[in-house]
Write a protein that holds these residues in place. Structure first.
Motif, PDB file in Angstrom:
ATOM      1  N   LEU A  88      -5.939   5.783 -12.722  1.00  0.00           N
ATOM      2  CA  LEU A  88      -5.706   4.741 -12.866  1.00  0.00           C
ATOM      3  C   LEU A  88      -6.133   3.609 -12.204  1.00  0.00           C
ATOM      4  N   ARG A  89      -5.835   2.243 -12.778  1.00  0.00           N
ATOM      5  CA  ARG A  89      -5.748   1.319 -12.392  1.00  0.00           C
ATOM      6  C   ARG A  89      -4.209   0.729 -11.871  1.00  0.00           C
ATOM      7  N   HIS A  90      -3.960   0.193 -10.688  1.00  0.00           N
ATOM      8  CA  HIS A  90      -2.420  -0.466 -10.082  1.00  0.00           C
ATOM      9  C   HIS A  90      -3.095  -1.784  -9.849  1.00  0.00           C
ATOM     10  N   ALA A  91      -1.767  -2.337 -10.353  1.00  0.00           N
ATOM     11  CA  ALA A  91      -1.565  -3.617  -9.055  1.00  0.00           C
ATOM     12  C   ALA A  91      -0.555  -3.579  -8.824  1.00  0.00           C
ATOM     13  N   MET A  92      -0.191  -4.100  -7.490  1.00  0.00           N
ATOM     14  CA  MET A  92       0.991  -4.796  -6.428  1.00  0.00           C
ATOM     15  C   MET A  92       0.835  -6.204  -6.666  1.00  0.00           C
ATOM     16  N   VAL A  93       2.500  -5.866  -7.525  1.00  0.00           N
ATOM     17  CA  VAL A  93       3.187  -8.096  -6.683  1.00  0.00           C
ATOM     18  C   VAL A  93       4.375  -7.751  -6.606  1.00  0.00           C
ATOM     19  N   CYS A  94       4.058  -9.355  -5.888  1.00  0.00           N
ATOM     20  CA  CYS A  94       5.689  -9.718  -4.686  1.00  0.00           C
ATOM     21  C   CYS A  94       5.766 -10.931  -5.479  1.00  0.00           C
ATOM     22  N   ALA A  95       6.484 -12.207  -4.991  1.00  0.00           N
ATOM     23  CA  ALA A  95       6.805 -12.901  -5.177  1.00  0.00           C
ATOM     24  C   ALA A  95       5.593 -13.983  -4.431  1.00  0.00           C
ATOM     25  N   SER A  96       4.948 -13.864  -3.381  1.00  0.00           N
ATOM     26  CA  SER A  96       3.683 -14.228  -2.825  1.00  0.00           C
ATOM     27  C   SER A  96       2.396 -14.155  -2.113  1.00  0.00           C
ATOM     28  N   ASN A  97       2.524 -12.566  -2.827  1.00  0.00           N
ATOM     29  CA  ASN A  97       1.130 -12.032  -3.030  1.00  0.00           C
ATOM     30  C   ASN A  97       0.857 -12.244  -1.645  1.00  0.00           C
ATOM     31  N   GLN A  98       1.634 -11.521  -0.456  1.00  0.00           N
ATOM     32  CA  GLN A  98       1.478 -11.738   1.400  1.00  0.00           C
ATOM     33  C   GLN A  98       1.870 -10.444   2.042  1.00  0.00           C
ATOM     34  N   ASN A  99       3.277 -10.175   1.913  1.00  0.00           N
ATOM     35  CA  ASN A  99       3.730  -8.457   2.496  1.00  0.00           C
ATOM     36  C   ASN A  99       3.604  -7.607   1.736  1.00  0.00           C
ATOM     37  N   ARG A 100       4.761  -7.905   0.783  1.00  0.00           N
ATOM     38  CA  ARG A 100       4.554  -6.202   0.735  1.00  0.00           C
ATOM     39  C   ARG A 100       4.182  -5.853  -1.439  1.00  0.00           C
ATOM     40  N   SER A 101       3.053  -6.415  -1.655  1.00  0.00           N
ATOM     41  CA  SER A 101       2.362  -6.496  -2.598  1.00  0.00           C
ATOM     42  C   SER A 101       1.475  -5.876  -1.418  1.00  0.00           C
ATOM     43  N   MET A 102       0.931  -7.106  -0.213  1.00  0.00           N
ATOM     44  CA  MET A 102      -0.480  -6.510   0.015  1.00  0.00           C
ATOM     45  C   MET A 102      -0.625  -5.557   1.197  1.00  0.00           C
ATOM     46  N   GLU A 103       1.342  -5.286   1.238  1.00  0.00           N
ATOM     47  CA  GLU A 103       1.517  -4.079   2.488  1.00  0.00           C
ATOM     48  C   GLU A 103       0.593  -3.018   1.344  1.00  0.00           C
ATOM     49  N   ALA A 104       1.330  -3.124   0.574  1.00  0.00           N
ATOM     50  CA  ALA A 104       0.959  -1.248  -1.047  1.00  0.00           C
ATOM     51  C   ALA A 104      -0.584  -1.866  -1.052  1.00  0.00           C
ATOM     52  N   HIS A 105      -0.948  -3.196  -1.560  1.00  0.00           N
ATOM     53  CA  HIS A 105      -2.331  -2.630  -1.541  1.00  0.00           C
ATOM     54  C   HIS A 105      -3.273  -2.397  -0.910  1.00  0.00           C
ATOM     55  N   ALA A 106      -3.775  -2.892   0.801  1.00  0.00           N
ATOM     56  CA  ALA A 106      -4.131  -2.519   1.790  1.00  0.00           C
ATOM     57  C   ALA A 106      -3.719  -0.737   1.942  1.00  0.00           C
ATOM     58  N   LEU A 107      -3.021  -0.011   1.795  1.00  0.00           N
ATOM     59  CA  LEU A 107      -2.398   1.248   1.665  1.00  0.00           C
ATOM     60  C   LEU A 107      -3.313   1.466   0.857  1.00  0.00           C
ATOM     61  N   LEU A 108      -2.948   1.340  -0.392  1.00  0.00           N
ATOM     62  CA  LEU A 108      -3.501   2.430  -1.300  1.00  0.00           C
ATOM     63  C   LEU A 108      -4.954   2.280  -1.165  1.00  0.00           C
ATOM     64  N   ARG A 109      -5.784   0.844  -1.066  1.00  0.00           N
ATOM     65  CA  ARG A 109      -7.340   1.139  -0.866  1.00  0.00           C
ATOM     66  C   ARG A 109      -7.395   2.264  -0.152  1.00  0.00           C
ATOM     67  N   ARG A 110      -6.565   1.748   1.145  1.00  0.00           N
ATOM     68  CA  ARG A 110      -7.393   2.544   2.339  1.00  0.00           C
ATOM     69  C   ARG A 110      -7.710   4.429   1.792  1.00  0.00           C
ATOM     70  N   GLU A 111      -6.580   4.381   0.845  1.00  0.00           N
ATOM     71  CA  GLU A 111      -6.918   5.977  -0.111  1.00  0.00           C
ATOM     72  C   GLU A 111      -7.162   6.105  -0.802  1.00  0.00           C
ATOM     73  N   GLY A 112      -8.150   5.164  -1.302  1.00  0.00           N
ATOM     74  CA  GLY A 112      -8.980   4.761  -2.821  1.00  0.00           C
ATOM     75  C   GLY A 112      -8.728   5.037  -4.086  1.00  0.00           C
ATOM     76  N   PHE A 113      -8.400   4.504  -3.864  1.00  0.00           N
ATOM     77  CA  PHE A 113      -7.605   3.684  -5.633  1.00  0.00           C
ATOM     78  C   PHE A 113      -7.639   2.074  -5.894  1.00  0.00           C
ATOM     79  N   ASP A 114      -7.912   2.764  -7.284  1.00  0.00           N
ATOM     80  CA  ASP A 114      -8.017   1.265  -7.598  1.00  0.00           C
ATOM     81  C   ASP A 114      -6.890   0.419  -7.607  1.00  0.00           C
ATOM     82  N   VAL A 115      -7.076  -0.908  -6.572  1.00  0.00           N
ATOM     83  CA  VAL A 115      -6.137  -1.439  -6.899  1.00  0.00           C
ATOM     84  C   VAL A 115      -6.546  -2.824  -6.324  1.00  0.00           C
ATOM     85  N   SER A 116      -5.924  -3.136  -7.359  1.00  0.00           N
ATOM     86  CA  SER A 116      -5.541  -5.093  -6.860  1.00  0.00           C
ATOM     87  C   SER A 116      -3.707  -5.180  -6.425  1.00  0.00           C
ATOM     88  N   SER A 117      -4.486  -6.926  -6.089  1.00  0.00           N
ATOM     89  CA  SER A 117      -3.162  -7.092  -5.820  1.00  0.00           C
ATOM     90  C   SER A 117      -2.053  -8.823  -5.842  1.00  0.00           C
TER      91      SER A 117
END
Length: 193
Positions: free
Chosen positions: A3-32
Motif C-alpha cells: 500500500l501507499r501511505h501518507a502521514m499528515v499533521c499540521a506542519s509536516n514537522q514532528n508527528r508526521s515526520m516521526e512516522a514517515h521516518a519509522l515507516l520508511r526504515r521499515e520498508g513502507f511506501d510512505v510520504s508525509s
C-alpha cells in the motif's frame, strides 16, 4: 498487499515526520504532509512562533534556529528534529498541494482537526480515478515523546493493513481490535480519489 501511505499533521514537522521516518526504515511506501497554512515551530514564547512557508528546506530552518538561539532550540528538541527531518526529505509539503504525488491507499492523521481537513480536501477533489482511500486519525499530542509512540502505533496498524487480503473487507474488524489492544480510539473514513 503493498500500500501507499501518507502521514499528515499540521506542519509536516514532528508527528508526521516521526512516522514517515519509522515507516520508511521499515520498508513502507510512505510520504508525509502538513495541512496548515504555514509551517509553525515553537519560538521563544507562545506569541513568537517561528513561521515558515511550506517548501522551505528543513536544513534552512535548522540553520535559522541555530543562528537565533542554539541552546533554546537544542534544549526543546527542534534542532534534532529538523536534523532528522532533513535526512528523510528536503522540505515540508502541504497535503492540499500533493496531487502531483499520486494517490494513496492509507492516509494517517494525528489530530482530529487535520483528519477533518484531509477528508474535506478529498471530498472536494475531482475524482478522476475513483480509487478508495482509507483515512485514519490517531490522536497524538504534539511533543517528541508522544510522536515516537504515535509513530510505532501507526506502524503497527499499517502492518496489519498490509497483511490483510483487502483492507476494504476487514477494516471493521481491524480498527476495533487495534483500539482494544492499544486502548486508543481511532476515527476513520473511506474516501475516493
Amino acid at each position: 498487499m503493498k500500500l501507499r501511505h501518507a502521514m499528515v499533521c499540521a506542519s509536516n514537522q514532528n508527528r508526521s515526520m516521526e512516522a514517515h521516518a519509522l515507516l520508511r526504515r521499515e520498508g513502507f511506501d510512505v510520504s508525509s504532509y502538513g495541512t496548515g497554512a504555514h509551517v509553525k515551530l515553537p519560538g521563544p514564547s507562545l506569541r513568537e512562533p517561528n513561521v515558515y512557508e511550506f517548501g522551505t528546506p528543513y536544513k534552512q530552518m535548522f540553520d535559522d534556529l541555530r543562528r537565533k538561539d542554539p541552546e533554546l532550540y537544542k534544549r526543546n528538541g527542534l534542532l534534532p528534529m529538523l536534523k532528522r527531518n532533513s535526512s528523510v526529505k528536503l522540505a515540508p509539503q502541504r497535503w492540499q498541494e500533493n496531487a502531483a504525488d499520486g494517490s494513496f491507499d492509507v492516509v494517517f492523521s494525528f489530530e482530529e482537526r487535520v483528519f477533518d481537513m484531509v477528508v474535506e480536501d478529498l471530498h472536494n477533489r475531482e475524482h478522476a480515478l475513483m480509487k478508495t482511500v482509507l483515512v485514519i486519525n490517531l490522536d497524538v499530542k504534539d511533543n517528541h515523546e508522544e510522536a515516537a509512540v504515535g509513530a510505532r502505533l501507526a506502524l503497527d496498524l499499517c502492518k496489519e493493513l498490509e497483511a490483510a487480503e483487502s483492507w476494504d473487507d476487514t477494516i471493521d474488524e481491524i480498527v476495533p481490535a487495534f483500539e482494544r489492544q492499544h486502548r486508543r480510539k481511532l476515527l476513520y473514513s473511506i474516501s475516493f480519489y
